[in-house]
Design a protein around this motif. Sequence first.
Motif, PDB file in Angstrom:
ATOM      1  N   GLU A 173      34.007  18.840  -6.536  1.00 15.30           N
ATOM      2  CA  GLU A 173      33.067  18.138  -7.498  1.00 15.30           C
ATOM      3  C   GLU A 173      31.834  18.672  -6.814  1.00 15.30           C
ATOM      4  O   GLU A 173      30.774  19.085  -7.601  1.00 15.30           O
ATOM      5  CB  GLU A 173      33.168  16.606  -7.489  1.00 15.30           C
ATOM      6  CG  GLU A 173      34.501  16.052  -8.070  1.00 15.30           C
ATOM      7  CD  GLU A 173      34.380  14.518  -8.281  1.00 15.30           C
ATOM      8  OE1 GLU A 173      33.261  13.910  -7.642  1.00 15.30           O
ATOM      9  OE2 GLU A 173      35.208  13.956  -8.680  1.00 15.30           O
ATOM     10  N   ARG A 199      28.185   5.808 -20.844  1.00 17.46           N
ATOM     11  CA  ARG A 199      28.735   6.779 -19.985  1.00 17.46           C
ATOM     12  C   ARG A 199      30.038   6.480 -19.230  1.00 17.46           C
ATOM     13  O   ARG A 199      30.874   7.281 -18.786  1.00 17.46           O
ATOM     14  CB  ARG A 199      27.888   7.579 -19.225  1.00 17.46           C
ATOM     15  CG  ARG A 199      26.639   8.163 -20.012  1.00 17.46           C
ATOM     16  CD  ARG A 199      25.532   9.096 -19.101  1.00 17.46           C
ATOM     17  NE  ARG A 199      24.540   9.570 -20.162  1.00 17.46           N
ATOM     18  CZ  ARG A 199      23.586   9.999 -19.488  1.00 17.46           C
ATOM     19  NH1 ARG A 199      23.574  10.181 -18.051  1.00 17.46           N
ATOM     20  NH2 ARG A 199      22.697  11.044 -20.190  1.00 17.46           N
ATOM     21  N   ALA A 216      32.712  10.833 -16.048  1.00 19.18           N
ATOM     22  CA  ALA A 216      32.266  12.348 -15.701  1.00 19.18           C
ATOM     23  C   ALA A 216      31.368  12.197 -14.158  1.00 19.18           C
ATOM     24  O   ALA A 216      30.251  11.456 -14.356  1.00 19.18           O
ATOM     25  CB  ALA A 216      31.612  12.962 -16.782  1.00 19.18           C
ATOM     26  N   TRP A 264      26.490  15.108 -15.120  1.00 17.83           N
ATOM     27  CA  TRP A 264      25.873  14.772 -16.567  1.00 17.83           C
ATOM     28  C   TRP A 264      24.705  15.518 -16.597  1.00 17.83           C
ATOM     29  O   TRP A 264      23.702  15.862 -15.558  1.00 17.83           O
ATOM     30  CB  TRP A 264      25.424  13.449 -16.636  1.00 17.83           C
ATOM     31  CG  TRP A 264      26.724  12.519 -16.958  1.00 17.83           C
ATOM     32  CD1 TRP A 264      27.542  11.655 -16.041  1.00 17.83           C
ATOM     33  CD2 TRP A 264      27.126  12.112 -18.360  1.00 17.83           C
ATOM     34  NE1 TRP A 264      28.286  11.046 -16.608  1.00 17.83           N
ATOM     35  CE2 TRP A 264      28.552  11.103 -18.044  1.00 17.83           C
ATOM     36  CE3 TRP A 264      26.950  12.588 -19.465  1.00 17.83           C
ATOM     37  CZ2 TRP A 264      29.032  10.896 -19.061  1.00 17.83           C
ATOM     38  CZ3 TRP A 264      27.787  12.298 -20.623  1.00 17.83           C
ATOM     39  CH2 TRP A 264      28.608  11.387 -20.396  1.00 17.83           C
ATOM     40  N   PRO A 322      28.796  16.038 -20.627  1.00 17.64           N
ATOM     41  CA  PRO A 322      29.516  15.456 -19.549  1.00 17.64           C
ATOM     42  C   PRO A 322      30.262  16.721 -18.705  1.00 17.64           C
ATOM     43  O   PRO A 322      30.959  17.671 -19.581  1.00 17.64           O
ATOM     44  CB  PRO A 322      30.543  14.508 -19.875  1.00 17.64           C
ATOM     45  CG  PRO A 322      30.746  14.901 -21.155  1.00 17.64           C
ATOM     46  CD  PRO A 322      29.493  15.789 -21.719  1.00 17.64           C
ATOM     47  N   VAL A 323      30.299  16.605 -17.510  1.00 21.87           N
ATOM     48  CA  VAL A 323      31.095  17.794 -16.738  1.00 21.87           C
ATOM     49  C   VAL A 323      32.230  17.398 -15.752  1.00 21.87           C
ATOM     50  O   VAL A 323      31.698  16.248 -14.948  1.00 21.87           O
ATOM     51  CB  VAL A 323      29.983  18.716 -15.980  1.00 21.87           C
ATOM     52  CG1 VAL A 323      30.658  19.937 -15.244  1.00 21.87           C
ATOM     53  CG2 VAL A 323      28.959  19.350 -16.748  1.00 21.87           C
ATOM     54  N   TRP A 324      33.358  17.717 -16.193  1.00 19.79           N
ATOM     55  CA  TRP A 324      34.451  17.203 -15.458  1.00 19.79           C
ATOM     56  C   TRP A 324      34.956  18.276 -14.280  1.00 19.79           C
ATOM     57  O   TRP A 324      35.534  19.255 -15.074  1.00 19.79           O
ATOM     58  CB  TRP A 324      35.506  16.549 -16.312  1.00 19.79           C
ATOM     59  CG  TRP A 324      35.380  15.610 -16.768  1.00 19.79           C
ATOM     60  CD1 TRP A 324      35.281  14.277 -16.376  1.00 19.79           C
ATOM     61  CD2 TRP A 324      35.093  15.301 -18.377  1.00 19.79           C
ATOM     62  NE1 TRP A 324      34.960  13.314 -17.582  1.00 19.79           N
ATOM     63  CE2 TRP A 324      34.682  14.021 -18.737  1.00 19.79           C
ATOM     64  CE3 TRP A 324      34.765  16.363 -19.428  1.00 19.79           C
ATOM     65  CZ2 TRP A 324      34.552  13.462 -20.015  1.00 19.79           C
ATOM     66  CZ3 TRP A 324      34.634  15.769 -20.719  1.00 19.79           C
ATOM     67  CH2 TRP A 324      34.351  14.384 -20.862  1.00 19.79           C
ATOM     68  N   ALA A 330      31.258  19.310 -24.151  1.00 14.43           N
ATOM     69  CA  ALA A 330      31.818  18.946 -22.798  1.00 14.43           C
ATOM     70  C   ALA A 330      32.148  20.341 -22.099  1.00 14.43           C
ATOM     71  O   ALA A 330      32.627  21.241 -22.795  1.00 14.43           O
ATOM     72  CB  ALA A 330      32.967  17.965 -23.072  1.00 14.43           C
ATOM     73  N   VAL A 361      34.729  21.342 -18.581  1.00 13.37           N
ATOM     74  CA  VAL A 361      35.784  21.197 -17.605  1.00 13.37           C
ATOM     75  C   VAL A 361      35.795  22.517 -16.850  1.00 13.37           C
ATOM     76  O   VAL A 361      35.872  23.621 -17.200  1.00 13.37           O
ATOM     77  CB  VAL A 361      37.184  20.778 -18.155  1.00 13.37           C
ATOM     78  CG1 VAL A 361      38.117  20.928 -17.076  1.00 13.37           C
ATOM     79  CG2 VAL A 361      37.029  19.536 -18.820  1.00 13.37           C
TER      80      VAL A 361
END
Length: 220
Positions: free
Chosen positions: A43, A111, A116, A119, A136-138, A170, A172
């Motif tokens: 992350e 959110r 996520a 952001w 959002p970034v996962w 979004a 990922v």
Amino acid sequence: GIIPNFVLQQNPRYHKIWNAWDELLRRERENDELWRWQARSWEEFCALAVMVSLVGIEGSKLVASAPLTFLDEQNRGRWVQHDNPLGAFYLSGQGLVVEVYFGMARPGALRADFAAPIWINIGRTDGSGGFLSSIPVWPIWDQAAGLAQGEAADLQDVVKRGKKARLARALVIRPAEIDGMAEQEDTELALVLTMGTQGPALHSAIASMATFFASLIEKV
């Protein structure tokens, strides 16, 4: 998880089995904890890669960035200490500001359901209308590197449910295969890509993210 009775504990043969079982459980817990650390480190790596990709957008200027402190010991699962936003970018041509948030303690009611860790907010410099959209970034860590087929299509419905949170699209980010090139799966509302930690798999992924973010900014 059940403690044996006193008679069993005093049995030499059973006591060896019990100790071996307890050691096996301890090792499994250690392995689980190591996997959690890898996910947390991934992350942080992805958050910094997002910052680099935004720098690469034509006309983008980094106007503010949070000081980064790389810790010798983890603090609540993090090795990099920083404030939020992690960075703010100014795009003079569009009159926009783009902010990156990572690991927010209170992401807000709208959110929180999306869980996520990263952001991205896009808004106007004149402050009119607040932030226009969010992304959002996962970052998803997976030992089986590569794309999860159909994941981008599955995210379509997730983004559609985020109208109140003003979700634009979004993203990922998954780990790329060792010595492999970055791959991606793109739909109208989502992008899933793989990223390496060095070489072409890293550089191409950052370039893909820059293109992804630039396309969204142009539509604002």
